[in-house]
Structure formats: structure tokens, C-alpha cells
Design a protein around this motif. Structure first.
Motif, short mmCIF file in Angstrom:
data_model
loop_
_atom_site.label_atom_id
_atom_site.label_comp_id
_atom_site.label_asym_id
_atom_site.label_seq_id
_atom_site.Cartn_x
_atom_site.Cartn_y
_atom_site.Cartn_z
N LYS A 149 2.34 1.62 -3.47
CA LYS A 149 1.30 2.06 -4.41
C LYS A 149 1.07 3.57 -4.29
O LYS A 149 0.79 4.24 -5.29
CB LYS A 149 0.00 1.31 -4.14
N ASN A 150 1.19 4.09 -3.07
CA ASN A 150 0.99 5.51 -2.83
C ASN A 150 2.26 6.33 -3.06
O ASN A 150 2.32 7.50 -2.68
CB ASN A 150 0.46 5.75 -1.42
N ASP A 191 0.83 -1.21 0.00
CA ASP A 191 0.00 0.00 0.00
C ASP A 191 0.86 1.26 0.00
O ASP A 191 0.57 2.22 -0.72
CB ASP A 191 -0.95 0.01 1.20
N LYS A 192 1.93 1.26 0.80
CA LYS A 192 2.84 2.41 0.81
C LYS A 192 3.48 2.60 -0.56
O LYS A 192 3.56 3.74 -1.05
CB LYS A 192 3.95 2.21 1.85
#
Length: 175
Positions: A80-81, A77-78
């Protein structure tokens, strides 16, 4: 004159494509499996599930013996961001090293692994329950089939315990 070796720039899209391609072809039995930091649930349960299917899981000592890398949901998630964690930078550096064995690594994610384990156990239970109904089975074979069903039901219980543990804060080193 030697050909210039291409350098890998690890991006989220490139990693996700690699994960997608590898997800159909990962074997866990007898493999060295590295688990990134940031797991959503309890590490001990996660590592035990991998051990139950014959994998050798670890969370430190990333070396040339590693066959499979499991990336936590948190780190994915990190990434992807737009946050390229030091874990991904370490991977990129390892892949770009001279005579590196790291280009052969297989990758998956925490969620994909859990889905694989659940599908595997559920499918085996369904098949074994059908096999138990065979009237030609000897009692000894039915005992072995039932033991296999019990192991797969244990795996499903462990998956549920792991998922329940994700609802509680985890004490983990994220660096």
C-alpha cells in the motif's frame, strides 16, 4: 494468428479489488493454502486454525497446487505504501507465465481471514445453542451439537491467542 495474451501488472489497488471480490467466495475445506511471510502473530496457531477448517496450509513451495493465497498484513501495508515486495513480483511473474494455473488463485488477507473465522465460529455457536434448546432432540444429537459448540469455542480461543501473539515480536523470515 493467436491473440496476444494480456499481461498483468500487479498493483495494490488491483490486488485489493481481487481480494474484495474473492472474499465472498473462498472455500477453505480441502484447499491448498499458501501463507505469505510476515504474519503478525504465531505461524503455528495461524496454520492450525486453517487446518481446523479443513485447509492445507503452507508457507513454502508455492506451486500450481495452490488454491488460496493469504497475504500478511505486513506485506499488504508495504505494498500500500508503494513497496512491491519480491513476493508480489513472484506472484505477478507466475500469473503472467504461459499456460498458467495461477490466474485462478483466490486471495485474502490475514485480517480478513481472522474476521471470517471469528464470524463463522460465533455464528455457528449461536445457531447450535438455539438447536440445543429443541425439546425434540435426542441425547445423542445434543451431544454432537455440544461437541460442535466446543470446537467453535476452541476456534475463538485460538483466534484470541493468535491476536495476543501479535503483541510480541515474531521470529519470522520476511524474505
Amino acid at each position: 494468428m493467436a491473440a496476444k495474451k494480456e499481461s498483468v501488472n500487479l498493483t495494490y489497488d488491483a490486488l485489493w479489488f481481487k481480494i474484495f471480490m474473492d472474499s465472498l467466495d473462498i472455500k477453505y475445506y480441502g484447499r491448498e493454502i499458501f501463507i505469505s511471510s510476515g504474519l503478525s502473530g504465531r505461524q503455528d496457531i495461524f496454520m492450525q486454525m486453517l487446518g481446523n477448517i479443513g485447509g492445507y496450509a503452507r508457507m513454502n513451495d508455492f506451486n500450481k497446487d495452490i488454491d488460496v493465497v493469504v497475504v500478511s498484513n505486513y506485506l499488504m501495508d508495504k505494498f500500500k505504501n508503494g513497496e512491491k515486495d519480491e513476493f508480489f513480483q513472484m506472484l505477478e511473474d507466475a500469473i503472467n507465465g504461459n499456460n498458467t494455473p495461477y490466474r485462478k488463485l483466490k486471495f485474502t488477507t490475514e485480517n480478513l481471514l481472522l474476521d471470517y473465522l471469528k464470524d463463522r465460529a460465533s455464528g455457528r455457536i449461536r445457531q447450535n445453542q438455539k438447536d440445543l434448546k429443541d425439546k425434540n432432540n435426542m441425547a445423542e444429537l445434543n451431544e454432537r451439537i455440544q461437541a460442535s459448540i466446543d470446537r467453535d469455542e476452541l476456534m475463538l480461543d485460538m483466534i484470541n491467542k493468535y491476536k495476543d501473539s501479535t503483541k510480541q515480536p515474531q521470529q519470522q523470515n520476511l524474505f
